[in-house]
Design an enzyme around this catalytic site. Structure first.
Site, PDB file in Angstrom:
ATOM      1  N   GLU A 106     -40.563   8.252 -72.901  1.00 14.38           N
ATOM      2  CA  GLU A 106     -39.139   8.543 -72.833  1.00 14.38           C
ATOM      3  C   GLU A 106     -38.574   8.179 -71.461  1.00 14.38           C
ATOM      4  O   GLU A 106     -39.299   8.204 -70.463  1.00 14.38           O
ATOM      5  CB  GLU A 106     -38.890  10.031 -73.102  1.00 14.38           C
ATOM      6  CG  GLU A 106     -39.226  10.408 -74.521  1.00 14.38           C
ATOM      7  CD  GLU A 106     -39.031  11.888 -74.808  1.00 14.38           C
ATOM      8  OE1 GLU A 106     -38.526  12.203 -75.888  1.00 14.38           O
ATOM      9  OE2 GLU A 106     -39.387  12.725 -73.952  1.00 14.38           O
ATOM     10  N   CYS A 125     -34.055   7.227 -65.037  1.00 16.72           N
ATOM     11  CA  CYS A 125     -35.304   7.938 -64.725  1.00 16.72           C
ATOM     12  C   CYS A 125     -36.379   7.398 -65.662  1.00 16.72           C
ATOM     13  O   CYS A 125     -36.254   7.524 -66.881  1.00 16.72           O
ATOM     14  CB  CYS A 125     -35.078   9.435 -64.938  1.00 16.72           C
ATOM     15  SG  CYS A 125     -36.595  10.406 -64.743  1.00 16.72           S
ATOM     16  N   CYS A 132     -50.001  12.375 -68.448  1.00 14.48           N
ATOM     17  CA  CYS A 132     -50.321  12.479 -67.023  1.00 14.48           C
ATOM     18  C   CYS A 132     -51.589  13.288 -66.862  1.00 14.48           C
ATOM     19  O   CYS A 132     -51.795  14.279 -67.569  1.00 14.48           O
ATOM     20  CB  CYS A 132     -49.160  13.166 -66.287  1.00 14.48           C
ATOM     21  SG  CYS A 132     -49.481  13.375 -64.515  1.00 14.48           S
ATOM     22  N   CYS A 136     -50.015  19.736 -64.189  1.00 17.74           N
ATOM     23  CA  CYS A 136     -49.244  20.870 -63.667  1.00 17.74           C
ATOM     24  C   CYS A 136     -48.868  21.772 -64.855  1.00 17.74           C
ATOM     25  O   CYS A 136     -48.330  21.282 -65.851  1.00 17.74           O
ATOM     26  CB  CYS A 136     -47.986  20.383 -62.961  1.00 17.74           C
ATOM     27  SG  CYS A 136     -48.347  19.159 -61.688  1.00 17.74           S
ATOM     28  N   CYS A 139     -45.277  21.750 -66.643  1.00 17.87           N
ATOM     29  CA  CYS A 139     -44.691  20.448 -66.986  1.00 17.87           C
ATOM     30  C   CYS A 139     -45.169  20.007 -68.369  1.00 17.87           C
ATOM     31  O   CYS A 139     -46.372  20.009 -68.651  1.00 17.87           O
ATOM     32  CB  CYS A 139     -45.125  19.425 -65.937  1.00 17.87           C
ATOM     33  SG  CYS A 139     -44.740  17.716 -66.383  1.00 17.87           S
ATOM     34  N   GLY A 185     -45.680  10.820 -66.152  1.00 14.41           N
ATOM     35  CA  GLY A 185     -46.768  10.157 -65.435  1.00 14.41           C
ATOM     36  C   GLY A 185     -46.712  10.313 -63.937  1.00 14.41           C
ATOM     37  O   GLY A 185     -45.694  10.713 -63.363  1.00 14.41           O
ATOM     38  N   GLU A 186     -47.848  10.001 -63.301  1.00 11.49           N
ATOM     39  CA  GLU A 186     -47.962  10.041 -61.847  1.00 11.49           C
ATOM     40  C   GLU A 186     -47.924   8.580 -61.362  1.00 11.49           C
ATOM     41  O   GLU A 186     -48.907   7.848 -61.511  1.00 11.49           O
ATOM     42  CB  GLU A 186     -49.280  10.744 -61.473  1.00 11.49           C
ATOM     43  CG  GLU A 186     -49.707  10.586 -60.030  1.00 11.49           C
ATOM     44  CD  GLU A 186     -48.612  10.882 -59.017  1.00 11.49           C
ATOM     45  OE1 GLU A 186     -48.069  11.982 -59.005  1.00 11.49           O
ATOM     46  OE2 GLU A 186     -48.296   9.966 -58.222  1.00 11.49           O
ATOM     47  N   SER A 217     -41.561   9.323 -57.147  1.00  8.38           N
ATOM     48  CA  SER A 217     -41.895  10.748 -57.008  1.00  8.38           C
ATOM     49  C   SER A 217     -43.379  10.917 -57.276  1.00  8.38           C
ATOM     50  O   SER A 217     -43.907  10.399 -58.250  1.00  8.38           O
ATOM     51  CB  SER A 217     -41.070  11.557 -58.013  1.00  8.38           C
ATOM     52  OG  SER A 217     -41.442  12.916 -57.971  1.00  8.38           O
ATOM     53  N   LEU A 241     -43.764  19.199 -54.269  1.00  6.32           N
ATOM     54  CA  LEU A 241     -44.560  20.150 -53.482  1.00  6.32           C
ATOM     55  C   LEU A 241     -44.755  21.468 -54.240  1.00  6.32           C
ATOM     56  O   LEU A 241     -45.870  21.876 -54.505  1.00  6.32           O
ATOM     57  CB  LEU A 241     -43.900  20.379 -52.120  1.00  6.32           C
ATOM     58  CG  LEU A 241     -44.806  21.022 -51.090  1.00  6.32           C
ATOM     59  CD1 LEU A 241     -45.952  20.108 -50.706  1.00  6.32           C
ATOM     60  CD2 LEU A 241     -44.015  21.405 -49.838  1.00  6.32           C
ATOM     61  N   CYS A 359     -36.055  17.312 -65.841  1.00  9.02           N
ATOM     62  CA  CYS A 359     -37.351  17.225 -65.146  1.00  9.02           C
ATOM     63  C   CYS A 359     -38.429  17.998 -65.873  1.00  9.02           C
ATOM     64  O   CYS A 359     -38.261  19.174 -66.168  1.00  9.02           O
ATOM     65  CB  CYS A 359     -37.241  17.851 -63.755  1.00  9.02           C
ATOM     66  SG  CYS A 359     -36.323  16.884 -62.626  1.00  9.02           S
TER      67      CYS A 359
HETATM   68  N1  SAH Z   1     -45.539  12.977 -61.696  1.00 14.29           N
HETATM   69  C1  SAH Z   1     -44.567  12.779 -60.705  1.00 14.29           C
HETATM   70  C2  SAH Z   1     -43.235  12.280 -61.246  1.00 14.29           C
HETATM   71  C3  SAH Z   1     -42.715  12.863 -62.521  1.00 14.29           C
HETATM   72  S1  SAH Z   1     -42.256  14.568 -62.599  1.00 14.29           S
HETATM   73  C4  SAH Z   1     -44.351  14.027 -59.913  1.00 14.29           C
HETATM   74  O1  SAH Z   1     -44.832  15.081 -60.307  1.00 14.29           O
HETATM   75  O2  SAH Z   1     -43.710  13.934 -58.861  1.00 14.29           O
HETATM   76  C5  SAH Z   1     -40.607  14.682 -61.924  1.00 14.29           C
HETATM   77  C6  SAH Z   1     -40.313  16.031 -61.257  1.00 14.29           C
HETATM   78  O3  SAH Z   1     -40.090  17.088 -62.213  1.00 14.29           O
HETATM   79  C7  SAH Z   1     -41.465  16.502 -60.394  1.00 14.29           C
HETATM   80  O4  SAH Z   1     -40.979  16.983 -59.173  1.00 14.29           O
HETATM   81  C8  SAH Z   1     -42.034  17.628 -61.240  1.00 14.29           C
HETATM   82  O5  SAH Z   1     -42.829  18.476 -60.498  1.00 14.29           O
HETATM   83  C9  SAH Z   1     -40.801  18.242 -61.797  1.00 14.29           C
HETATM   84  N2  SAH Z   1     -41.011  19.130 -62.941  1.00 14.29           N
HETATM   85  C10 SAH Z   1     -42.034  19.113 -63.832  1.00 14.29           C
HETATM   86  N3  SAH Z   1     -41.877  20.103 -64.744  1.00 14.29           N
HETATM   87  C11 SAH Z   1     -40.740  20.757 -64.427  1.00 14.29           C
HETATM   88  C12 SAH Z   1     -40.031  21.855 -65.001  1.00 14.29           C
HETATM   89  N4  SAH Z   1     -40.481  22.481 -66.089  1.00 14.29           N
HETATM   90  N5  SAH Z   1     -38.888  22.237 -64.412  1.00 14.29           N
HETATM   91  C13 SAH Z   1     -38.415  21.603 -63.311  1.00 14.29           C
HETATM   92  N6  SAH Z   1     -39.024  20.554 -62.737  1.00 14.29           N
HETATM   93  C14 SAH Z   1     -40.188  20.133 -63.276  1.00 14.29           C
HETATM   94 FE1  SF4 Z   2     -47.438  17.215 -62.582  1.00 12.47          FE
HETATM   95 FE2  SF4 Z   2     -45.678  15.163 -62.392  1.00 12.47          FE
HETATM   96 FE3  SF4 Z   2     -47.868  14.946 -63.919  1.00 12.47          FE
HETATM   97 FE4  SF4 Z   2     -45.903  16.590 -64.674  1.00 12.47          FE
HETATM   98  S1  SF4 Z   2     -45.773  14.378 -64.511  1.00 12.47           S
HETATM   99  S2  SF4 Z   2     -48.134  17.008 -64.705  1.00 12.47           S
HETATM  100  S3  SF4 Z   2     -45.199  17.336 -62.694  1.00 12.47           S
HETATM  101  S4  SF4 Z   2     -47.813  15.214 -61.706  1.00 12.47           S
END
Ligand code: SAH
Ligand code: SF4
Length: 367
Positions: A106, A125, A132, A136, A139, A185-186, A217, A241, A359
């Site tokens: 997406e 975006c 990924c 986390c 997410c 994805g990362e 990011s 972070l 996000c």
């Molecule tokens: N994987 C990369 C880029 C994609 S995630 C990363 O983690 O940076 C884009 C952003 O959305 C990241 O800052 C992530 O931590 C944040 N994010 C993930 N799940 C979220 C949620 N449930 N609410 C708010 N932000 C979230």
């Molecule tokens: Fe964590 Fe970013 Fe991967 Fe989601 S997409 S699991 S926030 S690293």
């Protein structure tokens, strides 16, 4: 000279060259290997990346024989749009794409009309992987696990799709102004393909977007951040972070068990020194987990002396996540505390929550 462009821009399931995702150098090599003059590459690149025409038969300034050979021997657009959902009066649109191997990803288009303070922005975006591996727990993408890396064409294709849609929606001349790699994805775990995509987005004979308008990011792959610092294009860098201490971050962003906060912040110092660009720190606010005033002081302490910006993200709802969003008043208290340390800090206004396009909500469920 770009050594990456020597590598085939193919996803694991593709056997023929895929035009979208090739740099102009790659296209030149292809044309020349067919006995065509090198300048044909520039013509093909303009059709693909500036006019968003992907069918070689429609590339009218090419000789017929080349058009036919391209159509017969190459694949063009790697994404099949399946659905598009709109919200915010059409200003936010989420597209779901099917990939050649049946995978799904997406992407989200966010349009910001012109106002007194800034010109119109149209931000896409995009995703860099299917799923990924970082995992986390707040997410939706993390819950999927990693399926595979996207190819350069699949990454650039998301921008090209919305470039074409923008012309349909707003008319000729409407252009994508910013790209953020904040979808699924990362990005730094798929460094080679992401970088080739960034080069295509940036090159003036391809998409032509300024490097400063592209933001990567990352969850904090410190060695890759250092690698990024050595690259000539100064893209924006955002670090997810989410926690000011290693104990907490080990749980919230599990890659922290490998690359500790101090190592990530050090890598950011190297990035700032090389790029002269401010680094953004993303911080999703989770009630009673990472949102106390004491944690705000700890966060500010970490960023002391670094050219940094903190972006607080109100936590978005994700099915199966144990975390709750921080109440608004506490978000503002946290923001004030950071600002009192002289660090710039904003609260991100979310787009697309109601279409699961905000996000952390991208997870390629149909609908
Ligand atoms: N994987 C990369 C880029 C994609 S995630 C990363 O983690 O940076 C884009 C952003 O959305 C990241 O800052 C992530 O931590 C944040 N994010 C993930 N799940 C979220 C949620 N449930 N609410 C708010 N932000 C979230
Ligand atoms: Fe964590 Fe970013 Fe991967 Fe989601 S997409 S699991 S926030 S690293």
């Amino acid at each position: 000279m770009n050594t990456l462009s020597q590598l085939p821009a193919r996803s694991p399931v593709e056997s023929r060259p895929r035009l979208v995702g090739l740099t102009t150098n790659d296209l030149r090599a292809l044309c020349e290997s067919w006995g065509e003059p090198g300048y044909r590459a520039g013509q093909v690149a303009r059709w693909l990346y500036q006019r968003f025409v992907f069918d070689p038969r429609e590339m009218l300034d090419l000789p017929r024989r080349l058009r036919e050979r391209l159509a017969a021997e190459t694949d063009t657009f790697p994404l099949e749009p399946v659905t598009e959902r709109a919200t915010d009066a059409g200003l936010t649109r989420k597209a779901l794409f099917r990939l050649a191997d049946g995978g799904r990803i997406e992407s989200v288009l966010m349009r910001y009309p012109e106002n007194e303070r800034s010109r119109a922005r149209r931000t896409v975006c995009i995703s860099s992987q299917v799923g990924c591996a970082v995992g986390c727990p707040f997410c939706a993408t993390g819950m999927l696990g990693l399926k595979r890396n996207l190819s350069p064409g699949e990454i650039v294709g998301q921008v090209l799709h919305f470039s074409r849609r923008l012309v349909e929606i707003e008319g000729e001349g409407a252009r994508v102004t910013n790209v953020v790699l904040m979808g699924e994805g990362e990005p730094l775990a798929n460094f080679r393909n992401v970088w080739q995509a960034v080069e295509i987005l940036n090159a003036s004979d391809a998409v032509g977007l300024g490097a400063r308008r592209v933001t990567i990011s990352t969850s904090g792959l410190a060695p890759r951040i250092r690698e990024l610092a050595t690259r000539p294009l100064q893209v924006g860098l955002a670090i997810s972070l989410h926690a000011p201490t290693d104990d907490l971050r080990d749980r919230l962003v599990p890659v922290n068990r490998k690359y500790k906060i101090a190592e990530v912040v050090d890598a950011c110092r190297a990035y700032v020194a090389a790029s002269r660009r401010r680094v953004s720190f993303e911080y999703a606010m989770m009630r009673d987990v990472n949102d106390s005033v004491e944690q705000a002081h700890q966060l500010a302490g970490l960023l002391d002396g670094l050219l940094a910006h903190v972006n607080l993200i109100p936590l978005n709802h994700v099915d199966g996540s144990p975390f709750e969003p921080t109440p608004w008043t506490q978000i503002l208290r946290f923001q004030r505390t950071i600002q009192e340390h002289g660090i710039s800090c904003t609260v991100r206004t979310e787009r697309g929550d109601d279409i699961s396009g905000a996000c952390g909500q991208l997870h390629a469920k149909v609908g």
